[in-house]
Scaffold this active site. Structure first.
Site: not given
Length: 417
Positions: A159, A189, A354
């Site tokens: 990621d 994220h 996600s």
């Protein structure tokens, strides 16, 4: 395994960007709002194959979202479809009277650094909402109390930049490396997906070992447009396979979480699939946005995540028809690790697909703990077999499901010989 292409390719690369740093350098960049056509990418691997934390990306400051004291609360438009409509992260609302703003606040994103006014709507308690959002839900904390925590199972994530010292996963993090990564700072994220997978209080598998690679899935060209290139993702998967070969038999990596759609006709697509196949041959299952037929669930932020009736269609697809061949996974109204500080948390009203990916990866880690011989095919077969369907409207007899049932799934997997 047949791959199911999702409509939502990279749901949350749009959330907030990062910038890279490295010893091996290539030109171009990855950032959500690039100001230059060229940015440095870094590749930093553990020296001498002794797994390590190769770098510590910086904390980020989101006070730029609403500089100074806010004079007005953004309104929420249910017909817009736009994310971040009521983004209150690290914002100062102390001058506002929000007592009549419940409808807007129920769709707010906020964090530990958000400053709230005295006048809030009845029933809207930010700290309570964050605590409800930390719960992975559907009985998982009950499984954790029984010792089903992913202990001894390796879980890898590819990621964006990670705040490596966050309390949610610092103890679980066994490796942090970077491959073609443009992120100088921690992204929003990375900490989110890491904590959803293995976080101590937020995560599905809170005692799984975490192996993390920060990687950028392409480069920005001279026009500032992003050119996808999944060959870097393939290299990252290959690196995880390489690392896995050095681990003892009782500590192997069993699953990789990639919150990205690996889409046909993208540069590097075939390389990525080839690397996923190599990982599969080593007993490592790769979960990505389109790897299997699943979709994300929504939840009113005031409702209990352990109560299956709290869940609805996800915000991402609330106006679309549900296809009952998809397994439904908690996604929205999650409170995760924040990149703003090692003790900070952030509540995301709209998670995007996600957030479902690391949930699935964490759940697979739990099944590997109770049955080391489990395979992805059996996992998905039993996940569907043990799923739940709920009534939406008693008058119309409308139903909604298949909703993942972690408790029943684990019970079934444990019994498989």
């Amino acid at each position: 395994m047949k791959r199911f292409l999702c409509l939502f390719i990279v749901m949350v690369i749009l959330l907030v960007g990062c910038t890279p740093s490295k010893t091996i350098q290539t030109k171009s960049s990855e950032s959500s709002e690039p100001s230059e056509s060229s940015v440095l990418y870094k590749t930093m691997l553990s020296p001498d194959n002794k797994l390590s934390i190769v770098r510590k990306p910086n904390e980020v400051d989101y006070s730029f979202i609403h500089p100074g004291k806010m004079t007005e609360l953004p309104s929420y438009n249910p017909n817009s479809g736009q994310m971040w409509q009521v983004d209150l992260r690290s914002s100062d609302l102390t001058n506002l009277d929000l007592s009549e703003k419940l409808d807007d606040l129920l769709y707010a994103d906020f964090d530990s650094k958000t400053k709230w006014p005295n006048k809030l709507p009845y029933g809207f308690e930010p700290q309570m909402i964050m605590e409800l959002g930390k719960n992975p839900g559907l009985g998982l904390r009950g499984l954790h109390k029984k010792g089903i925590t992913g202990k001894g199972i390796g879980l890898a994530i590819i990621d964006q930049g990670l705040l490596v010292d966050h309390v949610e996963y610092k103890e679980q993090l066994k490796m942090y490396e970077e491959i073609h990564c443009s992120d100088e700072n921690a992204s929003m994220h990375g900490p989110a997906v890491a904590s959803i997978a293995v976080g101590k209080t937020v995560g599905v598998a809170p005692e799984a070992d975490l192996y993390y690679i920060a990687e950028t899935h392409g480069v920005f060209n001279e026009k500032g447009q992003f050119d996808w290139d999944l060959s870097w993702l393939a290299k990252s998967i290959d690196r995880i396979v390489e690392v896995n070969k050095t681990l003892p038999e009782d500590k192997k990596i069993r699953v990789i979480s990639i919150s990205l759609g690996i889409v046909r006709n993208t540069n590097g697509y075939e390389k990525a699939l080839e690397s996923i196949k190599k990982a599969e041959q080593e007993g490592i299952y790769t979960v990505d946005v389109g790897s299997n037929p699943y979709m994300g669930l929504g939840r009113n932020p005031l409702k209990n995540a352990d109560d299956i009736t709290s869940f609805t269609k996800g915000e991402l697809w609330k106006n679309q028809e549900y296809n009952n061949y998809q397994l439904l996974i908690p996604m929205d109204s999650r409170c995760t690790a924040s990149p703003t500080g090692v003790n900070d948390y952030v509540f995301y009203r709209n998670g995007g697909i996600s957030w479902a990916v690391p949930y699935v990866a964490g759940l697979y880690a739990l099944t590997c703990q109770v049955n080391p011989d489990i395979t992805p095919d059996v996992f998905w077969e039993e996940a569907f077999n043990t799923s739940d369907t709920i009534s939406v409207d008693s008058s119309t007899k409308e139903t909604f499901g298949k909703i993942i049932n972690p408790v029943r799934l684990i019970e079934k997997i444990e019994k498989i010989k």
